[in-house]
Design an enzyme around this catalytic site. Structure first.
Site, PDB file in Angstrom:
ATOM      1  N   LYS A  78       0.851  -1.204   0.000  1.00 25.89           N
ATOM      2  CA  LYS A  78       0.000   0.000   0.000  1.00 25.89           C
ATOM      3  C   LYS A  78       0.882   1.248   0.000  1.00 25.89           C
ATOM      4  O   LYS A  78       1.948   1.266   0.631  1.00 25.89           O
ATOM      5  CB  LYS A  78      -0.881  -0.031   1.252  1.00 25.89           C
ATOM      6  CG  LYS A  78      -1.930   1.067   1.311  1.00 25.89           C
ATOM      7  CD  LYS A  78      -2.786   0.942   2.582  1.00 25.89           C
ATOM      8  CE  LYS A  78      -3.886   1.980   2.665  1.00 25.89           C
ATOM      9  NZ  LYS A  78      -4.696   1.883   3.896  1.00 25.89           N
ATOM     10  N   SER A 153      -9.714   1.878   3.077  1.00 23.55           N
ATOM     11  CA  SER A 153      -8.857   2.598   2.170  1.00 23.55           C
ATOM     12  C   SER A 153      -7.860   1.729   1.394  1.00 23.55           C
ATOM     13  O   SER A 153      -7.317   2.180   0.392  1.00 23.55           O
ATOM     14  CB  SER A 153      -8.084   3.656   2.955  1.00 23.55           C
ATOM     15  OG  SER A 153      -7.220   3.053   3.908  1.00 23.55           O
ATOM     16  N   SER A 177      -9.674  -0.415   7.377  1.00 22.41           N
ATOM     17  CA  SER A 177      -9.166  -0.361   5.998  1.00 22.41           C
ATOM     18  C   SER A 177      -8.458  -1.594   5.487  1.00 22.41           C
ATOM     19  O   SER A 177      -8.144  -1.671   4.304  1.00 22.41           O
ATOM     20  CB  SER A 177      -8.235   0.832   5.834  1.00 22.41           C
ATOM     21  OG  SER A 177      -9.000   1.997   5.728  1.00 22.41           O
TER      22      SER A 177
HETATM   23  N1  GLN Z   1     -13.025   4.197   6.551  1.00 22.71           N
HETATM   24  C1  GLN Z   1     -12.309   4.669   7.704  1.00 22.71           C
HETATM   25  C2  GLN Z   1     -11.921   6.112   7.543  1.00 22.71           C
HETATM   26  O1  GLN Z   1     -12.190   6.661   6.512  1.00 22.71           O
HETATM   27  C3  GLN Z   1     -11.154   3.766   7.980  1.00 22.71           C
HETATM   28  C4  GLN Z   1      -9.898   4.165   7.359  1.00 22.71           C
HETATM   29  C5  GLN Z   1      -8.742   3.306   7.705  1.00 22.71           C
HETATM   30  O2  GLN Z   1      -8.860   2.277   8.361  1.00 22.71           O
HETATM   31  N2  GLN Z   1      -7.583   3.766   7.279  1.00 22.71           N
HETATM   32  O3  GLN Z   1     -11.360   6.711   8.416  1.00 22.71           O
END
Ligand code: GLN
Length: 490
Positions: A78, A153, A177
Site C-alpha cells: 500500500k 482505504s 481499511s
Molecule cells: N473508513 C475509515 C476512515 O475513513 C477507515 C480508514 C482506515 O482504516 N484507514 O477513516
C-alpha cells in the site's frame, strides 16, 4: 503448481527447491499486472528493480546460500508504507513527488525474508475513505465486478490480491481499511493487535489506531506474513516486546470448546439480506464444528463511529500539520515568494495539495482540539474509548473470539456514496471499535451476494491472541461456501 493460485508457502518452497526461479515468478506477475491492471487501477508504481532483485536471489540460491522464508514471493505494498527509491504518495497530491530515502520496517522485514516487492498499491488519500474513491490516482475497481468499489482505504491491495496480480499484499487499518476491502474483494485480511507491527515508515493517519497487516488469499498465508512483519522494533516505541509466535505452525481448526461471542448491539437488524444470511451461516457452521455461541453486550459499540471519527480526526489534524510545503511534499507554484505571507503560503499549498475528504478531517480535528472544545469532544471521546476497551476485556472473559459481519452490505457501486460522507462513515460501524480497543481483527470470506459479490465475516480476539482468531478463521475457511470461487477478471 498453477502460479496464479499458488500460496505464499508453495511459492517460497518451489523457489528454494529450485523448481522455479524467482525471476520466472516475478516476470509472470509483472506480466499479469501489465495485462490486467488497466482495468483495475490497483498499482500506482512498479519497482523497476524487481527483476534484478529476483535474479540476485536466484544467484544466492544457486550458490547454496540460506534464503528467507518468503523467498521469491511477490508482494504489493500500500502507498502508505515508505519504500526506498519508490514513490510513496499516500494517495495524495501532497506527496505526489515523494520518493522515500528509506524503507518502512514492514518493507525492510519483507525484503529481509527475500520476498520481491513488485510495486505500490492505490488507496484512499491518507487512508481516509471506505471506497478508494478519494485517491489522487483515481478509483480502483472491484475485480468481481468493475462497476463496484473494492472498498477502502486499502482498495488497491484488495483488488490486486483478489485478481492475483501479487501473491501477497500489505494494507493498513485505522478503522477498518484492511478488513472492509478484504471483505468486499473476497480475500483474507488481518489487522494485528496494536503494537504487533511497527509503524516506522508508515505515513501517519491516526497514530494510536494505525496498524499494517497482510491482505492475502488464505489464513495460512496471513499467518506466514504476520510472522515476518510482526515484532518489536526499536524505531517504534509503541511496538510490543512480546515474542512473535509461529502462528502458521499452530493453526488448529478444532472448534470443540471454543467460545464464540456475538455482540447483542450488532444484532438489531438492518443488515443487507445477503450479509445476514452469511452471518447466520457462519454461526451455524461454527456450532456444527463444536463451538459454543455466547451472546454479549458491549453497549459502548453504539458510540464507536462518532468516537472513532473524533479521535482519528484529532490525530490526523496533528499528524498532517507537517505537510506545509516547506521541507518536502507538494508546494504551490509561487511566482514571487517574498511577496506573500506565511499564511498565504501554507493556505494555498495545503488548499491545493489535499483533497476534500482530508480537509474535512483536518477541520473536524482542529475544531475538536481547540481550547474550549477539547474537553467536550476529544477528552470525552477518549473516556468513551476507555469504557469501550474495558467492556471488551470483560467480554473476552466470557468468550475466546467475537464474530460479526465486517460491514452491513457487500461492495456498493462506484459513485453511490462518495457525495454523502455520513453514509460512507457508517461503513465502519462494525470495524472501528476493534481499532479503538487495540484488538486484533480479521476478515474471512464466507458468503457471496445475489449479485455475485463476496462477503466477509469479522473475527476479533483479545489482545495478542491472534492464534485463536486465526484458528477460528481457518475453521470457517475449511467449510467456506466461497472457496474456489474467483473474480471474473482472472
Ligand atoms: N473508513 C475509515 C476512515 O475513513 C477507515 C480508514 C482506515 O482504516 N484507514 O477513516
Amino acid at each position: 503448481m498453477e502460479l496464479k493460485f499458488a500460496s505464499i508457502a508453495e511459492i517460497a518452497r518451489a523457489v528454494k527447491d529450485k523448481k522455479i526461479s524467482a525471476k520466472e515468478i516475478t516476470t509472470y506477475f509483472l506480466n499479469r499486472i501489465e495485462s490486467l491492471d488497466s482495468k483495475l487501477n490497483s498499482f500506482t508504481a512498479l519497482n523497476q528493480k524487481a527483476i534484478k532483485q529476483a535474479e540476485d536471489l536466484d544467484v544466492r540460491i544457486a550458490h547454496g546460500e540460506a534464503v528467507g522464508v518468503l523467498a521469491g514471493v511477490p508482494f504489493g505494498i500500500k502507498e502508505m508504507l515508505c519504500t526506498k527509491g519508490i514513490q510513496t504518495t499516500a494517495g495524495s497530491k501532497m506527496l505526489s513527488n515523494f520518493v522515500p530515502p528509506y524503507d518502512s520496517t514492514v518493507v525492510s522485514r519483507l525484503k529481509a525474508s527475500d520476498s520481491i516487492i513488485l510495486g505500490k498499491l492505490n488507496q484512499d488519500e491518507f487512508a481516509m475513505g471506505s471506497s478508494n474513491e478519494t485517491s489522487f490516482h483515481g478509483s480502483v475497481k472491484n475485480p468481481w465486478n468493475l462497476d463496484f468499489v473494492p472498498g477502502g482505504s486499502s482498495g488497491g491491495s484488495a483488488a490486486a490480491q483478489a485478481a492475483r496480480l501479487v501473491a501477497g499484499s500489505i494494507g493498513t487499518d485505522t478503522g477498518g481499511s484492511i478488513r472492509q476491502p478484504s471483505s468486499f474483494c473476497g480475500i483474507v485480511g488481518v489487522k494485528p493487535t496494536y503494537g504487533r507491527v511497527s509503524r516506522y515508515g508508515v505515513v501517519a493517519f491516526a497514530s494510536s489506531l494505525d496498524q499494517a497487516g497482510p491482505m492475502v488469499s488464505s489464513v495460512e498465508d496471513a499467518a506466514l506474513t504476520l510472522e515476518v512483519i510482526c515484532g518489536h522494533d526499536e524505531m517504534d516505541s509503541t511496538t510490543s516486546q512480546r515474542p512473535v509466535p509461529q502462528w502458521s505452525k499452530n493453526i488448529s481448526t478444532n472448534m470443540n470448546g471454543i467460545k464464540v461471542g456475538l455482540i447483542k448491539e450488532y444484532m438489531r437488524g438492518g443488515l443487507d439480506a445477503d450479509v445476514q444470511r452469511t452471518f447466520d451461516e457462519s454461526i451455524e457452521a461454527l456450532k456444527k464444528m463444536g463451538a459454543q455461541i455466547i451472546e454479549l453486550s458491549i453497549s459502548m459499540t453504539d458510540f464507536s463511529v462518532p468516537v472513532y471519527y473524533l479521535v482519528s480526526g484529532c490525530e490526523a489534524s496533528s499528524n498532517l500539520a507537517r505537510y506545509d510545503g516547506v521541507r518536502y511534499g507538494y508546494r504551490s507554484d509561487f511566482k514571487n515568494l517574498s511577496s506573500i505571507s506565511l499564511d498565504e503560503f501554507y493556505g494555498k499549498t495545503r488548499g491545493e495539495g489535499f483533497g476534500s475528504e482530508v480537509k474535512r478531517r483536518i477541520m473536524l480535528g482542529t475544531y475538536c482540539l481547540s481550547s474550549g472544545y477539547y474537553d467536550a469532544y476529544y477528552l470525552k471521546a477518549c473516556q468513551v474509548r476507555r469504557l469501550l476497551t474495558n467492556q471488551y476485556l470483560e467480554g473476552f472473559q466470557k468468550c475466546d473470539v467475537i464474530l460479526s459481519p465486517v460491514t452491513t452490505s457487500p461492495a456498493f457501486k462506484i459513485g453511490e456514496r462518495i457525495n454523502d460522507p455520513l453514509e460512507m462513515y457508517l461503513n465502519d460501524i462494525f470495524t472501528t471499535s476493534t481499532n479503538l480497543a487495540g484488538l486484533p481483527g480479521m476478515s474471512i470470506p464466507f458468503g457471496i451476494s445475489k449479485q455475485g459479490l463476496p462477503i466477509g465475516m469479522q473475527i476479533t480476539a483479545k489482545h495478542y491472541d491472534e492464534q485463536r482468531m486465526l484458528n477460528v478463521a481457518a475453521a470457517l475457511e475449511s467449510v467456506s461456501p466461497v472457496k474456489g470461487l474467483k473474480p471474473y477478471v482472472i
